[in-house]
Design a protein around this motif. Structure first.
Motif, PDB file in Angstrom:
ATOM      1  N   GLU A 386       0.838  -1.202   0.000  1.00 46.81           N
ATOM      2  CA  GLU A 386       0.000   0.000   0.000  1.00 46.81           C
ATOM      3  C   GLU A 386       0.873   1.254   0.000  1.00 46.81           C
ATOM      4  N   PHE A 389       2.236   1.753  -3.558  1.00 50.03           N
ATOM      5  CA  PHE A 389       1.226   2.251  -4.490  1.00 50.03           C
ATOM      6  C   PHE A 389       0.926   3.728  -4.220  1.00 50.03           C
ATOM      7  N   CYS A 393       1.956   6.850  -6.846  1.00 52.52           N
ATOM      8  CA  CYS A 393       0.885   7.722  -7.351  1.00 52.52           C
ATOM      9  C   CYS A 393       1.140   9.169  -6.950  1.00 52.52           C
ATOM     10  N   THR A 424      -8.305  -4.406  -4.436  1.00 52.06           N
ATOM     11  CA  THR A 424      -9.082  -3.422  -5.202  1.00 52.06           C
ATOM     12  C   THR A 424      -9.584  -2.286  -4.303  1.00 52.06           C
ATOM     13  N   ILE A 427      -6.639   0.092  -3.693  1.00 54.09           N
ATOM     14  CA  ILE A 427      -6.365   0.911  -4.875  1.00 54.09           C
ATOM     15  C   ILE A 427      -7.433   1.990  -5.052  1.00 54.09           C
ATOM     16  N   LEU A 464      -9.751  -4.437 -11.516  1.00 49.44           N
ATOM     17  CA  LEU A 464      -8.679  -3.447 -11.614  1.00 49.44           C
ATOM     18  C   LEU A 464      -8.784  -2.656 -12.919  1.00 49.44           C
TER      19      LEU A 464
END
Length: 586
Positions: A386, A389, A393, A424, A427, A464
């Motif tokens: 996590e 990601f 980003c 999911t 995200i 996704l």
């Protein structure tokens, strides 16, 4: 006599131990009043005779007169009798109405207490039924304390007790017991795919196979979850122990039938042998566990035998795990970015985000291959994944706000992340909080990861994809390379594994493989990226074969975020055209 009839008769025999003939008459009269009574009373007048009879014949219940002259302290049962009636319901019979006397009788082995003055048929029936049920409960609880309810193997308590006894027996021997630890490889995936009931059935099958690998004098135990252990009571030789380990590996690896499908798993094995591998039960268990971890690290489906060097390795592993748990809170992780370049135009299209760990914020870097496996085993991978990601980003947004062009960023997923649930949601939560265009983010997965359960993989991948993300198959060519999944899964990009690129200048087979992957990918409308490009010759061959994009040291090593921003800025401004650079040491 048939076995059922014989068993039924045994279940109707009552042993009365009393020197008072009136007791027999009293009990027979009470039993005669019971409906359909078929009980037989065998009357013995002494403890000694009763013990002899109990060693030869079976009874459903024992009634003992606690007023006998040869019983021990008030309310107690003689030790010899207690041993012989350990599995039988015992009812104490007496004239003593003192409640404390009854309590003492039950403390010393009786299941219930009966006053002679209350020996009517209803009271006798109630007491007998209660005593029998209580003994059944005692037996069950005793069994559960020593055996695993699912597999009916010994549990950790009984295993350790037997190991202690074995060590005691062999205290003066040069040869002692061996402990064999087994941990199933791939069981969690079977459990997740087919459900817990199917998983339980698989564990039962494994248990029976392991029983078939050892002698009757050895012990097979389930320690919990998918962990098993073998106690080889008299390890006659090193080779004999290895033979058992190899037999277990082969047996566990045979296919299983799970919900109508053939399923295969494997096992990793750790072995410790007394006295070299430990002189106490605790030492042998701990050292077998250390050897098991080594087997896991060696690629699984193998065995390792404990050596003295494993102790320091285990300490290092424990230290690494402790530091890894603190790394996120201490902000010791950092993302590096390796450029991805368009082969035809030589323009910078994106980057792959690669995690690095700097323990204590020092100069020493720990590469992901040294800690990602441990992170998966300890379930730290979810938190680390996590963070990766979110950070990638956020970095894409920061570069965009700094006036740099929007590029695609590839983020690797681990198998535990992909299968662990919550991917999911994580995200979606991140994309809701970070204003990045989802199409800028490309998730990279391996072939093995997505092919483990194609139905579940298809569901996750489509979820996704629905969020606008791009999807890539990393290390392509080293796993299944199945045309069907490439057709059915919503994958955008195939990344050719570096192992095919490395020797393609000198190995015609590798060059042929890359050409075939590129042609196949293009027929399926996939973008092809070659990893590990380090020489102009490799780039030339890939360009001739029609490869779309490349990444590797030919252009740049992985760069820190600020260095990558400078790299990107120079390329965009035109001040430093992007051309293959000299190789840079990692």
């Amino acid at each position: 006599m048939g076995r059922a009839a014989e068993s039924q008769n045994i279940g109707r025999h009552i042993l009365l131990i009393s020197d008072d003939p009136a007791d027999r008459c009293l009990l027979e009269g009470a039993l005669d009043e019971l409906p359909d009574s078929q009980y037989d009373i065998l009357h013995i007048e002494s403890i000694e005779d009763a013990c002899q009879l109990l060693s030869q014949q079976s009874f459903c219940t024992v009634l003992i007169d606690l007023d006998l002259a040869d019983t021990l302290p008030v309310g107690s049962l003689p030790p010899a009798l207690r041993s012989l009636t350990a599995d039988l319901p015992v009812i104490a019979l007496s004239n003593n109405a003192d409640p404390e006397f009854a309590v003492e009788a039950i403390k010393h082995g009786a299941q219930d207490f009966l006053l002679r003055s209350e020996t009517g048929h209803e009271q006798l029936y109630r007491v007998m039924r209660y005593a029998i049920e209580r003994k059944k409960t005692e037996r069950r609880l005793t069994w559960l304390a020593h055996f695993d309810a699912l597999t009916e193997l010994a549990n950790r308590t009984l295993f350790t007790r037997r190991l202690d006894r074995s060590l005691l027996r062999h205290h003066r021997d040069k040869k002692g017991p061996a402990v064999v630890f087994l941990d199933l490889d791939g069981f969690k995936e079977v459990n997740d795919q087919f459900g817990h009931d199917a998983g339980d059935g698989l564990l039962k099958d494994v248990a029976q196979r392991l029983v078939g690998c050892v002698r009757a004098s050895d012990t097979v135990a389930r320690l919990g979850g998918d962990e098993f252990a073998l106690l080889l009571d008299d390890a006659s030789s090193f080779n004999a122990v290895i033979s058992v380990a190899e037999k277990a590996l082969a047996s566990v690896a045979q296919p299983y039938r799970v919900v109508g499908q053939h399923v295969t798993i494997s096992t990793s094995i750790g072995i410790s042998m007394a006295p070299g591998g430990g002189e106490t039960a605790d030492e042998l268990l701990k050292n077998a566990d250390k050897a098991l971890y080594r087997a896991k690290d060696s690629g699984k489906n193998t065995y390792q035998i404990y050596t003295d060097g494993m102790h320091s390795e285990m300490l290092q592993r424990l230290t690494l795990e402790r530091d890894l748990r603190r790394a996120l809170a201490r902000e010791e992780f950092e993302l590096f970015y390796q450029p991805i370049v368009d082969v035809e135009t030589q323009t910078l299209l994106g980057a792959e985000a690669l995690i690095r760990w700097y323990p204590g914020h020092g100069d020493c870097v720990v590469m992901p291959e040294s800690f990602i496996g441990l992170a998966e085993e300890t379930n730290l991978i979810s938190s680390i994944g996590e963070w990766v990601f979110y950070t990638a980003c956020s970095q894409a947004v920061a570069w965009r706000r700094a006036g740099l062009p929007a590029i695609r960023i590839g983020i690797n997923l681990s198998a535990r992340q992909f299968r662990g649930g919550g991917l999911t949601r994580m995200i979606r939560r991140t994309l809701d909080n970070v204003p990045v265009n989802a199409s800028q983010i490309q998730l990279e997965l391996t072939e093995t990861m997505v092919m483990r359960d194609t139905l579940e993989s298809s569901y996750i991948l489509n979820e996704l994809k629905a969020q606008g993300l791009k999807l890539a198959i990393d290390d392509f060519g080293t796993g299944y390379s199945s045309l069907s999944y490439l057709r059915d899964f919503p994958v955008d990009t195939l990344k050719i594994d570096r192992s095919f690129v490395r020797d393609m200048e000198s190995n015609d087979d590798d060059a042929a493989i890359t050409a075939a992957i590129i042609a196949m990918g293009h027929r399926l409308k996939k973008t092809i990226v070659a990893e590990g490009v380090e020489t102009p010759g490799q780039l030339r061959i890939l360009a001739e074969q029609g490869c779309d994009q490349v990444q590797g040291f030919l252009y740049s090593k992985p760069l820190r975020a600020n260095d990558f921003a400078e790299f990107l800025g120079h390329h965009v401004s035109g001040n430093s055209p992007l051309i293959p650079r000299r190789l840079v040491a990692r």
